[in-house]
Design a protein around this motif. Structure first.
Motif, PDB file in Angstrom:
ATOM      1  N   LYS A   1       0.834  -1.209   0.000  1.00  0.00           N
ATOM      2  CA  LYS A   1       0.000   0.000   0.000  1.00  0.00           C
ATOM      3  C   LYS A   1       0.867   1.258   0.000  1.00  0.00           C
ATOM      4  N   ALA A   2       1.967   1.201   0.755  1.00  0.00           N
ATOM      5  CA  ALA A   2       2.802   2.387   0.899  1.00  0.00           C
ATOM      6  C   ALA A   2       4.234   1.967   1.169  1.00  0.00           C
ATOM      7  N   PHE A   3       5.149   2.919   1.051  1.00  0.00           N
ATOM      8  CA  PHE A   3       6.533   2.676   1.430  1.00  0.00           C
ATOM      9  C   PHE A   3       7.104   3.951   2.030  1.00  0.00           C
ATOM     10  N   LEU A   4       8.168   3.784   2.794  1.00  0.00           N
ATOM     11  CA  LEU A   4       8.928   4.910   3.327  1.00  0.00           C
ATOM     12  C   LEU A   4      10.399   4.601   3.119  1.00  0.00           C
ATOM     13  N   LEU A   5      11.061   5.437   2.334  1.00  0.00           N
ATOM     14  CA  LEU A   5      12.479   5.273   2.038  1.00  0.00           C
ATOM     15  C   LEU A   5      13.252   6.439   2.636  1.00  0.00           C
ATOM     16  N   GLU A   6      14.501   6.177   3.014  1.00  0.00           N
ATOM     17  CA  GLU A   6      15.335   7.216   3.624  1.00  0.00           C
ATOM     18  C   GLU A   6      16.706   7.206   2.997  1.00  0.00           C
ATOM     19  N   ASN A   7      17.294   8.406   2.869  1.00  0.00           N
ATOM     20  CA  ASN A   7      18.643   8.510   2.339  1.00  0.00           C
ATOM     21  C   ASN A   7      19.253   9.830   2.802  1.00  0.00           C
ATOM     22  N   VAL A   8      20.525  10.007   2.515  1.00  0.00           N
ATOM     23  CA  VAL A   8      21.197  11.258   2.876  1.00  0.00           C
ATOM     24  C   VAL A   8      20.625  12.400   2.044  1.00  0.00           C
ATOM     25  N   LYS A   9      20.732  13.604   2.588  1.00  0.00           N
ATOM     26  CA  LYS A   9      20.183  14.777   1.905  1.00  0.00           C
ATOM     27  C   LYS A   9      20.810  14.978   0.525  1.00  0.00           C
ATOM     28  N   GLY A  10      22.065  14.556   0.401  1.00  0.00           N
ATOM     29  CA  GLY A  10      22.764  14.728  -0.871  1.00  0.00           C
ATOM     30  C   GLY A  10      22.160  13.952  -2.016  1.00  0.00           C
ATOM     31  N   LEU A  11      21.242  13.024  -1.727  1.00  0.00           N
ATOM     32  CA  LEU A  11      20.576  12.289  -2.796  1.00  0.00           C
ATOM     33  C   LEU A  11      19.876  13.245  -3.760  1.00  0.00           C
ATOM     34  N   LEU A  12      19.341  14.335  -3.223  1.00  0.00           N
ATOM     35  CA  LEU A  12      18.578  15.270  -4.060  1.00  0.00           C
ATOM     36  C   LEU A  12      19.456  15.949  -5.106  1.00  0.00           C
ATOM     37  N   SER A  13      20.733  16.154  -4.777  1.00  0.00           N
ATOM     38  CA  SER A  13      21.626  16.853  -5.708  1.00  0.00           C
ATOM     39  C   SER A  13      22.640  15.926  -6.365  1.00  0.00           C
ATOM     40  N   HIS A  14      22.582  14.621  -6.021  1.00  0.00           N
ATOM     41  CA  HIS A  14      23.548  13.672  -6.560  1.00  0.00           C
ATOM     42  C   HIS A  14      23.497  13.656  -8.087  1.00  0.00           C
ATOM     43  N   LYS A  15      24.665  13.778  -8.706  1.00  0.00           N
ATOM     44  CA  LYS A  15      24.773  13.804 -10.175  1.00  0.00           C
ATOM     45  C   LYS A  15      23.831  14.852 -10.756  1.00  0.00           C
ATOM     46  N   SER A  16      23.875  16.036 -10.147  1.00  0.00           N
ATOM     47  CA  SER A  16      23.077  17.187 -10.598  1.00  0.00           C
ATOM     48  C   SER A  16      21.581  16.894 -10.628  1.00  0.00           C
ATOM     49  N   GLY A  17      21.142  16.022  -9.735  1.00  0.00           N
ATOM     50  CA  GLY A  17      19.717  15.723  -9.631  1.00  0.00           C
ATOM     51  C   GLY A  17      19.249  14.561 -10.468  1.00  0.00           C
ATOM     52  N   SER A  18      20.150  13.999 -11.294  1.00  0.00           N
ATOM     53  CA  SER A  18      19.709  12.931 -12.199  1.00  0.00           C
ATOM     54  C   SER A  18      19.373  11.642 -11.442  1.00  0.00           C
ATOM     55  N   THR A  19      20.078  11.380 -10.337  1.00  0.00           N
ATOM     56  CA  THR A  19      19.782  10.176  -9.552  1.00  0.00           C
ATOM     57  C   THR A  19      18.383  10.249  -8.961  1.00  0.00           C
ATOM     58  N   MET A  20      18.049  11.389  -8.393  1.00  0.00           N
ATOM     59  CA  MET A  20      16.716  11.548  -7.806  1.00  0.00           C
ATOM     60  C   MET A  20      15.643  11.481  -8.882  1.00  0.00           C
TER      61      MET A  20
ATOM     62  N   PRO B   1       1.751  13.098   3.097  1.00  0.00           N
ATOM     63  CA  PRO B   1       1.673  12.930   4.555  1.00  0.00           C
ATOM     64  C   PRO B   1       2.250  14.110   5.311  1.00  0.00           C
ATOM     65  N   TRP B   2       3.054  14.919   4.625  1.00  0.00           N
ATOM     66  CA  TRP B   2       3.705  16.045   5.307  1.00  0.00           C
ATOM     67  C   TRP B   2       2.709  17.136   5.667  1.00  0.00           C
TER      68      TRP B   2
ATOM     69  N   LYS C   1      10.707  14.703   1.284  1.00  0.00           N
ATOM     70  CA  LYS C   1      10.850  15.791   2.241  1.00  0.00           C
ATOM     71  C   LYS C   1      12.152  15.620   3.009  1.00  0.00           C
ATOM     72  N   ILE C   2      12.863  16.730   3.195  1.00  0.00           N
ATOM     73  CA  ILE C   2      14.043  16.738   4.057  1.00  0.00           C
ATOM     74  C   ILE C   2      13.579  17.048   5.476  1.00  0.00           C
ATOM     75  N   ILE C   3      13.960  16.202   6.412  1.00  0.00           N
ATOM     76  CA  ILE C   3      13.583  16.390   7.809  1.00  0.00           C
ATOM     77  C   ILE C   3      14.843  16.387   8.666  1.00  0.00           C
TER      78      ILE C   3
ATOM     79  N   GLU D   1      19.917  15.964   9.065  1.00  0.00           N
ATOM     80  CA  GLU D   1      19.007  16.125   7.938  1.00  0.00           C
ATOM     81  C   GLU D   1      19.097  14.916   7.015  1.00  0.00           C
ATOM     82  N   ARG D   2      17.946  14.349   6.725  1.00  0.00           N
ATOM     83  CA  ARG D   2      17.846  13.229   5.800  1.00  0.00           C
ATOM     84  C   ARG D   2      16.627  13.447   4.910  1.00  0.00           C
ATOM     85  N   VAL D   3      16.670  12.850   3.722  1.00  0.00           N
ATOM     86  CA  VAL D   3      15.527  12.949   2.830  1.00  0.00           C
ATOM     87  C   VAL D   3      14.683  11.688   2.987  1.00  0.00           C
ATOM     88  N   TYR D   4      13.380  11.887   3.116  1.00  0.00           N
ATOM     89  CA  TYR D   4      12.423  10.792   3.258  1.00  0.00           C
ATOM     90  C   TYR D   4      11.481  10.803   2.063  1.00  0.00           C
ATOM     91  N   LEU D   5      11.278   9.637   1.480  1.00  0.00           N
ATOM     92  CA  LEU D   5      10.369   9.480   0.348  1.00  0.00           C
ATOM     93  C   LEU D   5       9.176   8.657   0.814  1.00  0.00           C
TER      94      LEU D   5
END
Length: 319
Positions: A108-127, A178-179, A144-146, A157-161
């Motif tokens: 039904k749902a998932f919650l994933l977590e990663n370092v904040k740098g995921l958002l800018s990794h490889k100029s955003g192409s990874t995200m 959910p935010w 969302k970064i929390i 600070e970590r990014v949550y999906l």
């Protein structure tokens, strides 16, 4: 009550937060043998499978579940074959293993977590690749970064999906997901004094030696002469610490504790690291200091996970 699986489980930070929110773990997976040891000391793994290597798992054998949880490692993604979709772009990455499970089990749902740098990794192409892959699998995803500050006395600070399968109404606001209802405590409301041992009860081995301190000062001066920044961080009981990292055993100068003007600062003890991450006093630490520092530095913050899950959960289990 809801069921969940714990992928890249570490020492169980996701699991503890989810259990506090009313969830039941029905499957876990963790490759690191020392993390598995800590996990098994603190959670009942006798009633469900505790898999080791996610790359050896056939998604078909994983039990059906409501929520998938994972703090997945960030690896390089392919920049070729974008027309082929996630199966091509993410092949060979550990995210691809998550995608296979989601595709097969359709939680039904998932919650994933990663370092904040995921958002800018490889100029955003990874995200972009991750978001596109999850969209192709039929999920709406809300990143969302929390900062954990307020849940624990630590800036982290970590990014949550947060994702929900198309066709399921969780009552979320269309733009915020959910935010829209997620509530974080006031930053600074928990300070280091809430988790520190009295100085006279901390073993002497955690205090930096005069030689080590001299080395820090020398290194700082050399870096300053080159125009580089380097500093060790000394925190007082009324402070909020910086981010605890998995390399704390080697780079303990990132969080040093003030012990008075006439005494060198000290490192955190493993038990203090457990508290800094939001683990309870009864959480068992059965490994060496080096492994404990690595495990807590790699963990998520259970009280934060509980709050996120409470914001995600208003679905109808009678679907």
């Amino acid at each position: 009550m809801f069921t969940f699986i714990d992928v890249f489980a570490g020492i169980g930070g996701f699991r503890r937060g989810c259990e506090l929110a009313g969830g039941i773990c029905i499957w876990s997976c963790e490759k690191d043998k020392f993390a598995r040891q800590t996990y098994a000391c603190n959670f009942d793994v006798d009633y469900h499978e505790f898999a080791e290597d996610i790359e050896d798992v056939d998604p078909k054998v994983i039990p059906d579940h409501d929520v998938l949880l994972a703090g997945f490692p960030c690896q390089p993604f392919s920049t070729a074959g974008r027309r082929e979709g996630f199966a091509h772009e993410t092949q060979g990455t550990l995210f691809f293993e998550l995608a296979k499970i989601i595709k097969e089990k359709q939680p039904k749902a998932f919650l994933l977590e990663n370092v904040k740098g995921l958002l800018s990794h490889k100029s955003g192409s990874t995200m972009f690749t991750i978001m596109r892959a999850l969209d192709e699998l039929g999920y709406r995803v809300y990143p969302k970064i929390i900062d954990a500050d307020g849940f624990v006395p630590q800036h982290r600070e970590r990014v949550y999906l947060a994702g929900v399968r198309d066709g399921i109404d969780l009552g979320w606001h269309k733009l915020m997901g959910p935010w829209n209802t997620f509530e974080a405590p006031q930053k600074g409301s928990i300070q280091l004094r809430h988790i520190l041992e009295p100085h006279d009860q901390v073993p002497a081995k955690y205090t930096l030696s005069d030689r080590f301190m001299a080395g820090l000062l020398t290194h700082k001066a050399k870096q300053a002469a080159k125009g580089n920044s380097f500093s060790y961080r000394v925190f007082r009981p009324s402070d909020v610490a910086g981010t605890l990292t998995a390399s704390y055993a080697k780079s303990g100068q990132s969080i040093l504790i003030h012990q008075g003007e006439d005494k060198n600062p000290r490192k955190l003890t493993p038990r203090e690291c457990a508290r800094l991450m939001g683990y309870p006093e009864h959480f068992k630490i059965s490994v060496s200091d080096v492994q404990a520092y690595k495990q807590f530095g790699n963990s998520v913050v259970p009280p934060l996970i509980r709050a996120v899950m409470n914001a995600m959960l208003p679905w109808d289990y009678r679907e």
